[in-house]
Scaffold this motif. Structure first.
Motif, PDB file in Angstrom:
ATOM      1  N   ALA A 157       0.707  -1.248  -0.039  1.00  0.00           N
ATOM      2  CA  ALA A 157       0.017   0.023   0.161  1.00  0.00           C
ATOM      3  C   ALA A 157       0.775   1.245   0.211  1.00  0.00           C
ATOM      4  O   ALA A 157       0.635   2.332  -0.772  1.00  0.00           O
ATOM      5  N   MET A 158       1.932   1.313   0.628  1.00  0.00           N
ATOM      6  CA  MET A 158       2.743   2.479   0.909  1.00  0.00           C
ATOM      7  C   MET A 158       3.715   2.605  -0.669  1.00  0.00           C
ATOM      8  O   MET A 158       3.661   3.587  -1.011  1.00  0.00           O
TER       9      MET A 158
ATOM     10  N   LEU B 291      11.085   3.221   1.858  1.00  0.00           N
ATOM     11  CA  LEU B 291      10.497   2.044   2.692  1.00  0.00           C
ATOM     12  C   LEU B 291      11.494   1.015   3.111  1.00  0.00           C
ATOM     13  O   LEU B 291      11.090  -0.363   3.014  1.00  0.00           O
ATOM     14  N   ARG B 292      12.738   1.397   3.446  1.00  0.00           N
ATOM     15  CA  ARG B 292      13.720   0.167   3.833  1.00  0.00           C
ATOM     16  C   ARG B 292      13.394  -0.599   4.962  1.00  0.00           C
ATOM     17  O   ARG B 292      13.119  -1.782   5.010  1.00  0.00           O
TER      18      ARG B 292
ATOM     19  N   LEU C  41      12.658   6.235  -4.960  1.00  0.00           N
ATOM     20  CA  LEU C  41      12.149   6.826  -3.613  1.00  0.00           C
ATOM     21  C   LEU C  41      11.717   5.771  -2.629  1.00  0.00           C
ATOM     22  O   LEU C  41      11.769   5.558  -1.382  1.00  0.00           O
ATOM     23  N   SER C  42      11.019   4.765  -3.143  1.00  0.00           N
ATOM     24  CA  SER C  42      10.409   3.518  -2.390  1.00  0.00           C
ATOM     25  C   SER C  42      11.737   2.764  -1.863  1.00  0.00           C
ATOM     26  O   SER C  42      11.503   2.161  -0.794  1.00  0.00           O
TER      27      SER C  42
ATOM     28  N   SER D  91       6.545   8.186 -13.894  1.00  0.00           N
ATOM     29  CA  SER D  91       6.352   7.669 -12.546  1.00  0.00           C
ATOM     30  C   SER D  91       6.944   6.491 -12.042  1.00  0.00           C
ATOM     31  O   SER D  91       7.488   6.666 -10.912  1.00  0.00           O
ATOM     32  N   LEU D  92       7.040   5.523 -12.821  1.00  0.00           N
ATOM     33  CA  LEU D  92       7.803   4.380 -12.236  1.00  0.00           C
ATOM     34  C   LEU D  92       9.389   4.751 -12.036  1.00  0.00           C
ATOM     35  O   LEU D  92       9.797   4.269 -10.907  1.00  0.00           O
ATOM     36  N   LEU D  93       9.936   5.486 -12.969  1.00  0.00           N
ATOM     37  CA  LEU D  93      11.295   5.888 -12.842  1.00  0.00           C
ATOM     38  C   LEU D  93      11.726   6.930 -11.645  1.00  0.00           C
ATOM     39  O   LEU D  93      12.603   6.694 -11.062  1.00  0.00           O
ATOM     40  N   LEU D  94      10.466   7.465 -11.102  1.00  0.00           N
ATOM     41  CA  LEU D  94      10.767   8.448 -10.049  1.00  0.00           C
ATOM     42  C   LEU D  94      10.056   7.519  -8.852  1.00  0.00           C
ATOM     43  O   LEU D  94      10.964   7.802  -7.802  1.00  0.00           O
TER      44      LEU D  94
END
Length: 103
Positions: free
Chosen positions: A13-14, A63-64, A58-59, A51-54
């Motif tokens: 979800a995140m 989100l580690r 970031l994720s 959007s996928l490349l950005l």
């Protein structure tokens, strides 16, 4: 079992939330012509690709901790399944040995 019971759902979800935010930013930047639009009718595909490349880096960074919690949860489940499988195999071996000894 370590971690939260829904770590994979929360991580997913995140990750989708980060992608949605990046999609919105990319869409606005393309509409404002600050970023080149796609060729012909490929505008939406261009925005999704951007959007996928950005969102991927970031994720990876943001989100580690959630990814580690999810990994711990999944590895705990795998270890539990391996343990149950080994117990079932030993029970089957014992039953087979008893049957052979009785005949």
């Amino acid at each position: 079992m370590a971690g939260k019971p829904n770590a994979a759902i929360r991580y997913t979800a995140m990750r989708l939330g980060i992608f949605a935010g990046c999609f919105l930013v990319a869409f606005v930047l393309v509409r404002l012509r600050w970023v080149p639009a796609g060729l012909g009718d490929a505008n939406l595909a261009w925005v999704v690709l951007l959007s996928l490349l950005l969102s991927a880096p970031l994720s990876f960074v943001l989100l580690r901790r959630q990814r580690e919690e999810m990994s711990e949860q999944i590895s705990g489940r795998v270890e539990g399944a391996k343990r149950k499988l080994a117990e079932n195999r030993s029970q089957e071996d014992a039953a087979d040995d008893a049957a052979r000894a009785g005949s």
